[in-house]
Design an enzyme around this catalytic site. Structure first.
Site, mmCIF file in Angstrom:
data_model
loop_
_atom_site.group_PDB
_atom_site.id
_atom_site.type_symbol
_atom_site.label_atom_id
_atom_site.label_comp_id
_atom_site.label_asym_id
_atom_site.label_seq_id
_atom_site.Cartn_x
_atom_site.Cartn_y
_atom_site.Cartn_z
ATOM 1 N N CYS A 43 0.844 -1.195 0.000
ATOM 2 C CA CYS A 43 0.000 0.000 0.000
ATOM 3 C C CYS A 43 0.884 1.251 0.000
ATOM 4 C CB CYS A 43 -0.899 0.004 1.241
ATOM 5 S SG CYS A 43 -2.055 1.406 1.254
ATOM 6 N N ASP A 45 0.458 3.758 1.712
ATOM 7 C CA ASP A 45 0.439 4.332 3.063
ATOM 8 C C ASP A 45 1.863 4.600 3.568
ATOM 9 O OD1 ASP A 45 0.288 4.459 6.028
ATOM 10 O OD2 ASP A 45 -1.836 3.995 5.683
ATOM 11 N N ARG A 47 3.065 4.756 6.345
ATOM 12 C CA ARG A 47 3.489 4.019 7.544
ATOM 13 C C ARG A 47 3.961 2.602 7.240
ATOM 14 N NH1 ARG A 47 -2.159 4.881 10.373
ATOM 15 N NH2 ARG A 47 -2.699 4.345 8.227
ATOM 16 N N CYS A 102 -6.167 -0.002 6.893
ATOM 17 C CA CYS A 102 -5.948 0.560 5.548
ATOM 18 C C CYS A 102 -7.133 1.457 5.169
ATOM 19 C CB CYS A 102 -5.790 -0.566 4.524
ATOM 20 S SG CYS A 102 -5.425 0.030 2.858
HETATM 21 CO CO CO Z 1 -3.467 1.199 3.002
#
Ligand code: CO
Length: 217
Positions: A43, A45, A47, A102
């Site tokens: 992903c 993301d 993090r 997510c």
């Molecule tokens: Co995500």
């Protein structure tokens, strides 16, 4: 932590110096080429940085990231990365990594419009529909989202195996495993989902592709 644009370059200089102190030929070695054993589909993301959470160094993981770690079979970017990783770099493992919490998966569970991204997230709604009985039976919303994160990873693993790229590598007798894992942002732990696939024996017949015979002219 750099907050301003210019600070990135200061941080970079410090990093370069620290690497050179460890090993004076660090960049010279890396510049000669790459032979990573892993392709990571994760992903976007911020993090979930592939190298950091797996303790791998530059040169060890080939990376593709998008919102909610999706394998969409018309996505030229994903397909190009996959093709290059499998056929040029000859990676041994393709890893789909999802993560709990997510935002893409949570958004896909609801009915709210977010704009263009709704069309991307629709693929996750398809995963929900495929596993509707199991998911609807989970009363707690967070637990249901966590399970959808796992099921979404599982479906992306299966979608990878349906590509001509993976199937042709297997047909050539190559060792190539596709794995599904989930990262827990709240404690940093990676979990293997036990959905590893290394051949097409369990694939539904409609997805199995015959090896293309070479045209003899
Ligand atoms: Co995500």
């Amino acid at each position: 932590m750099p907050q301003l644009y210019n600070e990135i370059f200061d941080a970079n200089k410090k990093w370069v110096n620290s690497k050179l102190q460890e090993s004076p030929d660090y960049f010279e070695k890396l510049s000669k080429g790459q032979k990573p054993p892993f392709l990571w589909i994760g992903c976007s993301d911020s993090r979930v940085p592939a190298n950091e959470i797996t303790g791998t160094a530059p040169g060890e993981v080939f990376v593709h990231r998008n919102i909610a770690n999706m394998v969409i079979h018309t996505d030229m970017s994903m397909l190009s990365v996959l093709d290059y990783a499998v056929n040029v770099l000859e990676v041994k493992h393709v890893i789909v990594c999802g993560h709990y919490g997510c935002g893409g998966v949570i958004a896909a569970m609801g009915q709210k419009q977010f704009g263009l991204i709704d069309n991307w997230l629709r693929h996750i709604k398809d995963v929900y529909r495929l596993h509707q009985d199991e998911l609807d039976a989970i009363a707690d919303e967070k637990q249901r989202a966590d399970r959808l994160v796992e099921l979404n990873v599982q479906e992306q693993v299966f979608d990878l195996t349906k590509t001509t790229i993976i199937q042709n590598a297997w047909a050539q007798g190559r060792f190539l495993q596709v794995h599904g894992i989930v990262y827990d942002i709240s404690n940093g732990i990676l979990k293997d989902l036990s959905v590893t696939v290394g051949d097409n024996t369990e694939m539904e017949g409609v997805y199995k592709l015959q090896v293309k015979k070479k045209l003899i002219v």
